[in-house]
Design a protein around this motif. Structure first.
Motif, PDB file in Angstrom:
ATOM      1  N   TYR A  78      -5.369   3.949 -12.506  1.00 36.72           N
ATOM      2  CA  TYR A  78      -5.792   4.485 -11.205  1.00 36.72           C
ATOM      3  C   TYR A  78      -7.286   4.799 -11.205  1.00 36.72           C
ATOM      4  O   TYR A  78      -7.827   5.351 -12.168  1.00 36.72           O
ATOM      5  CB  TYR A  78      -4.984   5.751 -10.886  1.00 36.72           C
ATOM      6  CG  TYR A  78      -5.494   6.506  -9.674  1.00 36.72           C
ATOM      7  CD1 TYR A  78      -5.338   5.981  -8.396  1.00 36.72           C
ATOM      8  CD2 TYR A  78      -6.123   7.734  -9.818  1.00 36.72           C
ATOM      9  CE1 TYR A  78      -5.793   6.670  -7.279  1.00 36.72           C
ATOM     10  CE2 TYR A  78      -6.594   8.429  -8.706  1.00 36.72           C
ATOM     11  CZ  TYR A  78      -6.429   7.891  -7.445  1.00 36.72           C
ATOM     12  OH  TYR A  78      -6.889   8.575  -6.352  1.00 36.72           O
ATOM     13  N   ARG A  79      -7.972   4.409 -10.122  1.00 41.05           N
ATOM     14  CA  ARG A  79      -9.384   4.746  -9.933  1.00 41.05           C
ATOM     15  C   ARG A  79      -9.531   5.499  -8.615  1.00 41.05           C
ATOM     16  O   ARG A  79      -9.177   4.971  -7.561  1.00 41.05           O
ATOM     17  CB  ARG A  79     -10.260   3.484  -9.885  1.00 41.05           C
ATOM     18  CG  ARG A  79     -10.314   2.729 -11.202  1.00 41.05           C
ATOM     19  CD  ARG A  79     -11.075   3.528 -12.255  1.00 41.05           C
ATOM     20  NE  ARG A  79     -11.127   2.834 -13.528  1.00 41.05           N
ATOM     21  CZ  ARG A  79     -10.235   2.989 -14.507  1.00 41.05           C
ATOM     22  NH1 ARG A  79      -9.200   3.813 -14.321  1.00 41.05           N
ATOM     23  NH2 ARG A  79     -10.352   2.329 -15.628  1.00 41.05           N
ATOM     24  N   PRO A  80     -10.036   6.743  -8.654  1.00 39.25           N
ATOM     25  CA  PRO A  80     -10.189   7.514  -7.400  1.00 39.25           C
ATOM     26  C   PRO A  80     -11.117   6.797  -6.427  1.00 39.25           C
ATOM     27  O   PRO A  80     -12.042   6.082  -6.835  1.00 39.25           O
ATOM     28  CB  PRO A  80     -10.797   8.835  -7.869  1.00 39.25           C
ATOM     29  CG  PRO A  80     -10.463   8.922  -9.325  1.00 39.25           C
ATOM     30  CD  PRO A  80     -10.461   7.503  -9.833  1.00 39.25           C
ATOM     31  N   ASN A  81     -10.867   6.977  -5.140  1.00 39.87           N
ATOM     32  CA  ASN A  81     -11.724   6.436  -4.079  1.00 39.87           C
ATOM     33  C   ASN A  81     -12.961   7.329  -3.974  1.00 39.87           C
ATOM     34  O   ASN A  81     -12.896   8.444  -3.451  1.00 39.87           O
ATOM     35  CB  ASN A  81     -10.972   6.425  -2.744  1.00 39.87           C
ATOM     36  CG  ASN A  81     -11.768   5.738  -1.647  1.00 39.87           C
ATOM     37  OD1 ASN A  81     -12.979   5.854  -1.595  1.00 39.87           O
ATOM     38  ND2 ASN A  81     -11.058   5.029  -0.774  1.00 39.87           N
ATOM     39  N   ALA A  82     -14.093   6.835  -4.496  1.00 41.32           N
ATOM     40  CA  ALA A  82     -15.314   7.662  -4.546  1.00 41.32           C
ATOM     41  C   ALA A  82     -15.787   8.063  -3.161  1.00 41.32           C
ATOM     42  O   ALA A  82     -16.247   9.181  -2.944  1.00 41.32           O
ATOM     43  CB  ALA A  82     -16.425   6.907  -5.281  1.00 41.32           C
ATOM     44  N   ILE A  83     -15.682   7.148  -2.210  1.00 43.07           N
ATOM     45  CA  ILE A  83     -16.156   7.462  -0.859  1.00 43.07           C
ATOM     46  C   ILE A  83     -15.310   8.559  -0.235  1.00 43.07           C
ATOM     47  O   ILE A  83     -15.816   9.517   0.352  1.00 43.07           O
ATOM     48  CB  ILE A  83     -16.138   6.198   0.023  1.00 43.07           C
ATOM     49  CG1 ILE A  83     -17.156   5.175  -0.507  1.00 43.07           C
ATOM     50  CG2 ILE A  83     -16.426   6.538   1.479  1.00 43.07           C
ATOM     51  CD1 ILE A  83     -17.159   3.870   0.249  1.00 43.07           C
ATOM     52  N   ALA A  84     -13.991   8.420  -0.387  1.00 47.12           N
ATOM     53  CA  ALA A  84     -13.112   9.446   0.178  1.00 47.12           C
ATOM     54  C   ALA A  84     -13.365  10.794  -0.475  1.00 47.12           C
ATOM     55  O   ALA A  84     -13.378  11.834   0.187  1.00 47.12           O
ATOM     56  CB  ALA A  84     -11.652   9.026  -0.006  1.00 47.12           C
ATOM     57  N   GLN A  85     -13.546  10.781  -1.824  1.00 51.62           N
ATOM     58  CA  GLN A  85     -13.833  12.033  -2.518  1.00 51.62           C
ATOM     59  C   GLN A  85     -15.116  12.669  -1.994  1.00 51.62           C
ATOM     60  O   GLN A  85     -15.188  13.878  -1.751  1.00 51.62           O
ATOM     61  CB  GLN A  85     -13.977  11.766  -4.023  1.00 51.62           C
ATOM     62  CG  GLN A  85     -12.666  11.722  -4.776  1.00 51.62           C
ATOM     63  CD  GLN A  85     -12.938  11.638  -6.263  1.00 51.62           C
ATOM     64  OE1 GLN A  85     -13.573  10.700  -6.742  1.00 51.62           O
ATOM     65  NE2 GLN A  85     -12.451  12.621  -6.991  1.00 51.62           N
ATOM     66  N   ALA A  86     -16.143  11.836  -1.840  1.00 51.94           N
ATOM     67  CA  ALA A  86     -17.438  12.364  -1.408  1.00 51.94           C
ATOM     68  C   ALA A  86     -17.351  12.932   0.005  1.00 51.94           C
ATOM     69  O   ALA A  86     -17.856  14.013   0.288  1.00 51.94           O
ATOM     70  CB  ALA A  86     -18.496  11.262  -1.476  1.00 51.94           C
ATOM     71  N   LEU A  87     -16.689  12.189   0.907  1.00 47.57           N
ATOM     72  CA  LEU A  87     -16.586  12.669   2.275  1.00 47.57           C
ATOM     73  C   LEU A  87     -15.780  13.961   2.351  1.00 47.57           C
ATOM     74  O   LEU A  87     -16.058  14.835   3.171  1.00 47.57           O
ATOM     75  CB  LEU A  87     -15.951  11.591   3.161  1.00 47.57           C
ATOM     76  CG  LEU A  87     -16.824  10.353   3.423  1.00 47.57           C
ATOM     77  CD1 LEU A  87     -16.041   9.312   4.197  1.00 47.57           C
ATOM     78  CD2 LEU A  87     -18.095  10.739   4.165  1.00 47.57           C
TER      79      LEU A  87
END
Length: 791
Positions: free
Chosen positions: A51-60
């Motif tokens: 699994y790789r976290p969604n960086a954009i979603a995390q940042a937003l």
């Protein structure tokens, strides 16, 4: 065929035997605590599933996207490529991503790119604008930090990072002088750009300091491109006026080298060349280019830092040092650097501070000094260094007079020299559209190469407040004896006189007799009693267009506040500025919106020509394309000498039905620079143009504007009567009536330059089809932000 399915948090939760929420708490490190054993189970499941976290979603989710946007005007230009690389390196070090957009020197494309970055919720916007003003309002409204690079807009309080272009150009020119060159040309970029204005100013300053010529035969303007540099160099070789050249852009410089090779001109023995930017390409040209290097890594560091969350009170304007990279194109035989350290003053809030170290450059500075006590202190400090201790009134002196009025003062300069043989006056022509920017840039750098300055009266308070103009109140008694009260008022700020008024002004309704006759339209009367309303005027204009005129009506000064203020105020609107010091904007009102609808319909209906600039309007009227035309008295001689001679007439400026008659007033004055090295000679010349009957008459009859000198005024009226006796039978009477009863002055304010710039742009947007209500609301917001710095 589809690719492998992306692993989700649901997959991890299933593998770890927990809820999706628990997986989120582990991935985001909160907001709730997770037991150590459960945390480890989740981490093991993440590793097994890949699994790789969604960086954009995390940042937003955290209120940040992790992305910055950069807009440059030409990504193929090596300087902008190098700048983008430096910024990308800095962004990468901070764990962020950079999106780069190429505006291709197009304002429309620039606006679309900025809007796209706003939609993508970038954390910050960095941009190099393509003109005076870039469409960054949407980013500001969205709360996105905005930083201008390279081409700072001096009318905006947006944060900026630039280099000291003025001192860099002066340093480069000084280096050519040190090589023994005495005829040093400049190939500049487009004159409306901040970088061009400052680099031209530095070139002029260095030449003036050494008593070297900087006349128009040495000045060349070209696009920032290889082709632009090539064509400018071809023109330079044709003139044969220079033995060295400062080129303000490396792309241009490569074109210069190519043109020199084609023309058989050896570099540097036939033409020494120094340029700007300092990118890698300058090392590998033939010969290698001596260049003013820009510290790209430092610029990038400051720019990215300025995109971090900050309050509006902490907006910063950073000026970085340049260095001279000496190579063979100038005549140097070795490669080395000549460091150029410039002490940069930064002010925090309303405090004035001394020079700071390079480590302190991230401190903040407000654009344009704060009005009030700190502004007065700045003016006093600047005035203290303006006069020369050895200013002998009988000593030989050469002074420079900066004006946009080509040829107007030639006879006056010659006559003044006859009376003062020890004083030579060099007239330096700067286009009207650029004189404010160039004056600001050059005097802001304490440039001694300007002695006397043409000043538009509404701009005088800003120049005086910054300490740029000499206080000439000692001549107030002489002014009262020779000049009109209105003229003196136009150069008065804070109870003191900072200039010598030359002219007043007015606008009239000119018309084409043949086009009116063809349409069966009776000519308007020439006196105040027969003044038409705007409804009458546009009805007649519509009829003339229907009868064959290409256009029914036109303003000469397209989109200009000077020309449109009388219309707005006749319709019941205010001047657009109000409150203490005229620092409160008032353009988003019902009356201004009504005017906006009226103005927009002139062009959407085809009654007036859309897409033409002010410079094109006189010829449009003279060639018979326009039936009715609003312009000033300066047009009288031009019309009578054209093919329209005796086929034109003039009537009073129209007014709004039910409203009051409003006409414009005031015109140019001359001021003495606080940094002149010859204050006595400069002031004597300014007095001659304004206070002497001969000087005032000469300039007024040459330019056709009525003088404020009361003894010169009758001579001027007699002169106009001789040019067009049939058309000007009521001119003197009408001018007096307008001046005494109807004239309204433009608002006096230290923020007038900012105001005029923003409202003129608003008028242009309305003319080009924009919604007046939306445009004026945006202008109101922009003015409120911009003018707040002076309160």
């Amino acid at each position: 065929m589809t690719g492998p399915r992306r692993v989700t948090r649901q997959d991890v939760a299933r593998e770890a035997g927990t809820s999706v929420a628990v997986v989120s708490y582990v991935v985001n490190d909160g907001p709730r605590a997770v037991a150590p054993a459960t945390r480890q189970r989740v981490l093991d499941a993440i590793e097994r599933t890949g699994y790789r976290p969604n960086a954009i979603a995390q940042a937003l989710a955290g209120g940040r996207s992790g992305v910055l946007g950069l807009v440059v005007p030409d990504v193929s230009n090596p300087f902008f490529s190098a700048l983008a690389r430096a910024i990308e390196d800095e962004v990468f070090r901070e764990g962020q991503v950079l999106l780069v957009g190429n505006s291709a020197e197009s304002a429309v494309r620039e606006a679309r790119l900025i809007a796209s970055f706003v939609e993508r919720q970038v954390d910050g916007l960095l941009y190099v604008g393509v003109g005076h003003h870039s469409p960054v309002e949407a980013a500001i409204r969205a709360g996105i930090p905005v930083v201008a690079l390279d081409r700072r807009d001096r009318f905006s309080d947006i944060a900026s990072v630039v280099v000291d272009n003025f001192d860099g150009a002066a340093m480069a020119t000084e280096h050519l002088i040190a090589h023994g060159h005495r005829r040093i040309a400049v190939i500049a970029g487009p004159s409306h750009l901040f970088t061009s204005v400052e680099r031209i100013g530095g070139w002029r300053k260095a030449l003036k300091a050494h008593g070297l010529p900087n006349d128009e035969s040495l000045f060349f303007e070209a696009p920032f491109s290889r082709a632009g540099g090539y064509q400018a160099a071809v023109a330079l070789f044709e003139r044969g006026t220079a033995d060295a050249v400062l080129v303000t852009d490396e792309m241009q410089a490569l074109g210069v080298l190519a043109a020199a090779a084609d023309a058989g001109v050896a570099v540097p023995s036939g033409l020494a060349v120094v340029t700007f930017d300092g990118t890698e390409q300058s090392m590998f040209s033939v010969p290698p280019l001596t260049t003013v290097g820009q510290p790209l890594a430092e610029i990038a560091r400051h720019a990215v830092a300025l995109t971090r969350p900050t309050s509006t009170e902490e907006r910063r304007h950073i000026v970085c040092d340049t260095e001279l990279l000496r190579r063979r194109s100038c005549g140097c035989t070795t490669h080395h650097r000549e460091n150029h350290q410039v002490s940069t003053q930064m002010a925090v809030g309303g405090d004035t501070r001394g020079p700071l170290s390079k480590e302190d450059h991230t401190m903040t500075k407000k654009v344009g000094r704060i009005a009030g006590a700190s502004l007065a202190v700045a003016a006093l400090a600047l005035s203290a260094c303006g006069a020369s201790a050895n200013d002998d009134p009988n000593a030989d002196a050469t002074i420079t007079f900066v004006t946009p009025h080509k040829g107007v003062f030639d006879e006056a300069v010659a006559a003044f020299h006859e009376e003062h043989p020890n004083i030579d006056v060099e007239v330096q022509i700067i286009p009207f559209a650029e004189i404010a920017a160039q004056t600001q840039a050059r005097l802001g750098s304490k440039d001694t190469s300007i002695d006397v300055i043409a000043v538009d009266p509404p701009r005088l308070p800003s120049l005086a407040a910054q300490g740029f103009l000499k206080d000439v109140s000692a001549d107030a008694p002489a002014m009262k004896e020779s000049l009109t009260a209105g003229g003196i008022s136009s150069v008065t700020w804070d109870g003191k006189q900072y200039g010598y008024p030359l002219w007043t002004s007015d606008n009239f309704l000119f018309y084409n007799k043949a086009l009116l006759a063809k349409a069966g339209i009776a000519e308007p009367g020439p006196d105040n009693a027969s003044r038409w309303t705007w409804d009458q005027t546009l009805a007649a204009a519509t009829k003339a267009k229907a009868a064959g005129a290409q256009y029914g009506f036109a303003f000469e000064q397209v989109d200009a506040y000077y020309a449109l203020q009388p219309v707005i105020m006749s319709m019941g609107g205010g001047a657009g500025l109000a409150g203490d010091g005229n620092l409160t904007p008032a353009v988003d009102t019902a009356q201004w919106r009504a005017f906006g609808d009226w103005y927009g319909k002139l062009y959407s209906s085809g009654l007036s020509p859309r897409g033409l600039a002010s410079a094109q309007m006189p010829d449009l009227f003279k060639n018979g394309s326009v039936a009715f035309y609003v312009a000033g008295p300066a047009r009288i001689t031009d019309l009578q000498k054209s093919g329209l001679a005796d086929q034109w007439g003039m009537a009073p400026l129209p007014y709004a039905a039910g409203g009051k008659v409003v006409t414009p007033t005031d015109s140019w004055a001359v001021g003495v620079s606080n940094f002149t090295e010859h204050p006595t000679a400069a002031q004597e010349f300014a007095r001659y143009l304004s206070l002497s009957t001969d000087g005032a008459t000469s300039a007024s009859t040459k330019f056709n504007l009525p003088p404020v000198n009361q003894k010169a005024y009758p001579k001027y009226i007699h002169y106009i009567d001789g040019i067009a006796p049939r058309q000007t039978t009521q001119y003197g009477t009408l001018l007096t009536t307008d001046t005494d009863e109807h004239a309204v002055r433009r608002p006096s304010s230290v923020g007038y330059v900012d105001f005029e710039t923003i409202v003129n742009k608003a008028f242009a947007d309305i003319r080009n089809g924009g919604d007046p209500a939306q445009i004026l609301a945006t202008a109101q917001d922009a003015l409120a932000r911009q003018l707040s710095q002076y309160k």
